[in-house]
Write a protein that holds these residues in place. Structure first.
Motif, mmCIF file in Angstrom:
data_model
loop_
_atom_site.group_PDB
_atom_site.id
_atom_site.type_symbol
_atom_site.label_atom_id
_atom_site.label_comp_id
_atom_site.label_asym_id
_atom_site.label_seq_id
_atom_site.Cartn_x
_atom_site.Cartn_y
_atom_site.Cartn_z
ATOM 1 N N PRO A 177 3.593 -6.224 2.719
ATOM 2 C CA PRO A 177 3.531 -5.296 3.509
ATOM 3 C C PRO A 177 3.752 -3.835 3.245
ATOM 4 O O PRO A 177 2.966 -2.799 3.887
ATOM 5 C CB PRO A 177 4.529 -5.761 4.610
ATOM 6 C CG PRO A 177 4.713 -7.217 4.322
ATOM 7 C CD PRO A 177 4.529 -7.158 2.712
ATOM 8 N N ALA A 178 4.466 -3.550 2.321
ATOM 9 C CA ALA A 178 4.827 -2.212 1.877
ATOM 10 C C ALA A 178 3.669 -1.583 1.181
ATOM 11 O O ALA A 178 3.217 -0.190 1.355
ATOM 12 C CB ALA A 178 5.960 -2.344 0.716
ATOM 13 N N ILE A 179 2.893 -2.240 0.468
ATOM 14 C CA ILE A 179 1.763 -1.730 0.099
ATOM 15 C C ILE A 179 0.699 -1.369 0.780
ATOM 16 O O ILE A 179 0.259 -0.453 0.818
ATOM 17 C CB ILE A 179 1.139 -2.752 -1.288
ATOM 18 C CG1 ILE A 179 1.999 -3.049 -2.521
ATOM 19 C CG2 ILE A 179 -0.288 -2.354 -1.600
ATOM 20 C CD1 ILE A 179 1.705 -4.162 -3.382
ATOM 21 N N LEU A 180 0.421 -2.358 1.775
ATOM 22 C CA LEU A 180 -0.464 -2.207 2.911
ATOM 23 C C LEU A 180 -0.132 -1.079 3.839
ATOM 24 O O LEU A 180 -0.990 -0.258 4.018
ATOM 25 C CB LEU A 180 -0.741 -3.358 3.690
ATOM 26 C CG LEU A 180 -1.344 -4.576 2.910
ATOM 27 C CD1 LEU A 180 -1.452 -5.719 3.896
ATOM 28 C CD2 LEU A 180 -2.869 -4.242 2.571
ATOM 29 N N GLY A 181 1.098 -0.882 4.062
ATOM 30 C CA GLY A 181 1.571 0.250 4.860
ATOM 31 C C GLY A 181 1.329 1.566 4.063
ATOM 32 O O GLY A 181 0.936 2.682 4.846
ATOM 33 N N LEU A 182 1.307 1.407 2.846
ATOM 34 C CA LEU A 182 1.488 3.047 2.117
ATOM 35 C C LEU A 182 0.080 3.139 1.952
ATOM 36 O O LEU A 182 -0.543 4.442 2.150
ATOM 37 C CB LEU A 182 2.129 2.750 0.765
ATOM 38 C CG LEU A 182 3.616 2.719 0.729
ATOM 39 C CD1 LEU A 182 4.149 2.540 -0.656
ATOM 40 C CD2 LEU A 182 4.301 4.158 1.251
ATOM 41 N N LEU A 183 -1.040 2.340 1.769
ATOM 42 C CA LEU A 183 -2.445 2.617 1.892
ATOM 43 C C LEU A 183 -2.941 2.845 3.189
ATOM 44 O O LEU A 183 -3.813 3.781 3.227
ATOM 45 C CB LEU A 183 -3.069 1.408 1.301
ATOM 46 C CG LEU A 183 -2.911 0.821 -0.038
ATOM 47 C CD1 LEU A 183 -3.533 -0.501 -0.435
ATOM 48 C CD2 LEU A 183 -3.343 1.813 -1.035
#
Length: 702
Positions: free
Chosen positions: A687-693
């Motif tokens: 979720p952190a990766i997707l949120g940042l993208l």
């Protein structure tokens, strides 16, 4: 006490091969750098997304360990050698040991092991050898340090570290020295540089020695006192620090005990090493024996072989080939190898002979009466005479009728003095106690007949004195020994002892018997029939009393070097021989008396290195202690001991202070459990990766 503590650490367990992570990192940095150069919006958020992705791929995990802390091990070494018994050192050492042991028992995580350094013979104080042996059972990772209670007189200080530890300190850990004294001390010692073990009787021996004052730079003079075998002491001045010689005359055969002592130094710690004891054994150099055979006979060669076989005997032998009364006009040059030097032998040089043997010699005018008187005088003055008598002794020309008869222990019968017939010699009851005939091979004893060969001729005497050691079966004397003035006489009343040397009828101990008789006549100490001797070996005093007296042995009175008196019972070991034993650990001269005779025995120091220097000092081991981060502490006096406190220190800190000593904390442990928790789990990282993208896309869309 073991302590459990939790420790956390970061560990990486990559989800993909590490080289792929490196490649992805490089690609992300390249793309991010290009975007930053072009100033594209959302670049930092994309880089943050890549960073989270790469961090997640490395598999970070938070690891926690449960550790069981191992106790540190300290070593307490207590010196118990001889020098630690001087003054108040032993009670001070015991007080320090008890105090340090008590403090250590109250410290969690510390195990204090105590070892002692006992007496080690001639090895001095092997303190570091004892430490090295103790370290064999101690892991170096747990070794907290050494505390040594010693006077500083250590004789195995290492030049390199035991076990390879750096700096020479045992185990590489701190070394603290506790010295049971108030400070550096002084001591005077008498050092024997050279002392001969043997000396020739009648000649002096030379001792080399030196007096040294240790712990002080002052030099001066002192007085040396010399005592020998209870004789009155004599003194001579000595210069401290200068080698000097002492000359001692050797006046008798056998051991002489010499005690040397010097006056004390003001303020010195002990006078124990102000004296020294040596034993010098007096030996005779080339005993001179004159053998005169009155006529050629079968036993003459027996005497010659016996005396020539003894390397300590210098033999002069003459045989009378023709008596004076036989006048057949034969030139003397054809009858004798050399002229018989009567005046030279029996007047001018008679004092040079230790023993004169007259073998079947009779008074036929060959020797003037004055020469026979000279032989008797030589005996009274300390010489020795042995007569082997044959038929000539009972005739009209018997030497018993001359001035020599006054020193002989027997007079022949005028009529029927010569007895012929087979008989076997026997040892008398007195002879079984006398060292000349004691224990001869084949001798008779209680319930046992002699197995010696027979003789066939003997001389009967009507009056005798002295000690009869051999007899005939009808109790007539065969061998008589006697003391005359300062000298001794032996009379063998048969000329057939040579039959034993030929093995006739089984033979007998001819060589051993004649050897003992000759050496008794020359006053060999080991053949004294009435003597008290003593010797000290390995800390034990052995007393031997020899006597011809039939009274019970009783006890001997022993006076030690310290003046203490003890009574030692003597028990009969064999006929005429009694022995006793006691401990004798003090160095010095021991005096033994049985009420009649007095003997002396010398006890050297059990540990000479221990008494060579009796000072309490830090000069030998102080540098090693300071180099190890430890130190030296003086314990003061027994009444008010100054015992340092015990503390725990860190490895990189000093382990000694003004009033304290330290043992290191080594922090050694055993891991008893491991717990591993993901630092960035998948449910959080994706979720952190997707949120940042997503944030980066929205930023770029604006």
């Amino acid at each position: 006490m073991h302590l459990e503590q939790a420790f956390a650490a970061l560990r990486f367990e990559p989800l993909i091969p590490f080289w792929i992570i490196v490649v992805l990192t490089a690609a992300a940095l390249l793309a991010g750098g290009l975007a930053l150069w072009r100033r594209a919006s959302g670049t930092l958020l994309r880089l943050a997304a890549f960073a989270v992705l790469l961090f997640w791929l490395t598999g970070p995990r938070l690891v926690s360990e449960t550790r069981d802390m191992l106790p540190d091990i300290g070593l307490l070494v207590v010196d118990q050698t001889a020098s630690m018994q001087i003054g108040d050192r032993a009670p001070l050492a015991e007080a320090a040991r008890a105090a340090i042991t008590g403090q250590a028992s109250r410290m969690p995580g510390l195990e204090l092991r105590t070892i002692t350094v006992p007496e080690a013979g001639n090895a001095g104080t092997p303190l570091f050898t004892a430490i090295e042996q103790a370290l064999a059972d101690i892991p170096r990772s747990r070794f907290a340090g050494t505390i040594a209670i010693t006077d500083g007189q250590i004789h195995d200080i290492p030049g390199a570290a035991p076990g390879g530890a750096p700096g020479g300190a045992p185990g590489g850990a701190p070394l603290n020295i506790l010295i049971p004294a108030k400070g550096e001390e002084t001591d005077r010692r008498l050092r024997i540089i050279e002392a001969p073990a043997f000396g020739l009787v009648g000649k002096p021996v030379t001792l080399r020695l030196m007096v040294e004052d240790l712990g002080t730079t002052r030099k001066g003079a002192t007085t040396l006192t010399i005592r020998r075998d209870g004789e009155p002491p004599r003194s001579q001045p000595m210069i401290v620090g200068v080698e000097q010689s002492v000359t001692l005359p050797i006046t008798r055969a056998g051991p002489s005990i010499v005690e040397l002592s010097v006056s004390s130094l003001a303020g010195e710690v002990s006078t124990l090493n102000n004296r020294a004891v040596i034993e010098i054994n007096g030996v005779r150099d080339r005993l001179r024996v004159m053998l005169v055979s009155g006529e050629p006979h079968s036993g003459e060669r027996t005497w010659r072989r016996l005396l020539k076989a003894d390397p300590a005997v210098d033999l002069v032998h003459f045989t009378i080939l023709r008596p004076p009364e036989r006048d057949d006009q034969t030139p003397l040059s054809e009858l004798a190898l050399i002229a018989f030097p009567t005046r030279e032998l029996f007047q001018e040089k008679i004092g040079d002979f230790d023993l004169i043997i007259l073998d079947r010699f009779q008074n036929r005018g060959l020797l003037p009466l004055v020469y026979l008187s000279n032989i008797a005088k030589r005996v009274r003055d300390g010489g020795a005479l042995l007569m082997s008598a044959g038929p000539e002794f009972s005739g009209i020309n018997s030497l018993a009728s001359t001035p020599l008869g006054a020193v002989l222990p027997g007079k022949p019968m005028r009529q029927q003095g010569l007895i012929e017939g087979k008989f076997r010699p026997e040892v008398t009851p007195l002879g079984q106690r006398h060292p000349v005939t004691e224990g001869l091979t084949g001798a008779n004893g209680p319930g046992r007949a002699a197995s010696w060969g027979a003789w066939y001729r003997r001389i009967q005497v009507n009056e005798s004195h002295g000690d009869a050691l051999l007899r005939t079966p009808d109790d007539e004397p065969l061998l008589l020994l006697d003391h005359v003035g300062k000298g001794r006489v032996a009379l063998l009343l048969s000329d057939q002892i040579w039959l034993w040397s030929r093995g006739h009828d089984g033979g007998g101990p001819q060589a051993e018997l004649l050897r003992r008789v000759a050496h008794w006549l020359m006053q060999e100490p080991s053949l004294e029939e009435n003597a008290l001797t003593a010797r000290i070996a390995e800390g034990h005093l052995t007393i031997e009393r020899r006597t011809l007296d039939l009274t019970p042995a009783g006890a001997a009175t022993v006076t030690g070097p310290d003046g203490a008196v003890a009574s030692v019972p003597l028990r009969e070991a064999s006929p005429g021989r009694s022995t006793g034993q006691m401990d004798a650990v003090l160095p010095g001269v021991w005096q033994i008396t049985d009420g009649v005779r007095t003997a002396y025995a010398a006890a050297g120091a059990a540990n000479p290195l221990e008494i060579a220097d009796l000072r309490a000092t830090a000069t030998l081991v102080g540098k090693l202690a300071h180099d190890s981060a430890g130190g030296v502490h003086w314990l003061g006096s027994a009444g008010t001991p100054d015992i340092p406190d015990l503390r725990r220190t860190e490895p990189d800190r000093a382990a000694s202070g003004g009033s304290w000593i330290g043992l290191q904390r080594r922090h050694d442990h055993v891991v008893t459990g491991i717990a591993s928790v993901p630092l960035l789990p998948s449910w959080l990282s994706l979720p952190a990766i997707l949120g940042l993208l997503l944030l980066a896309w929205r930023r770029e869309g604006r």
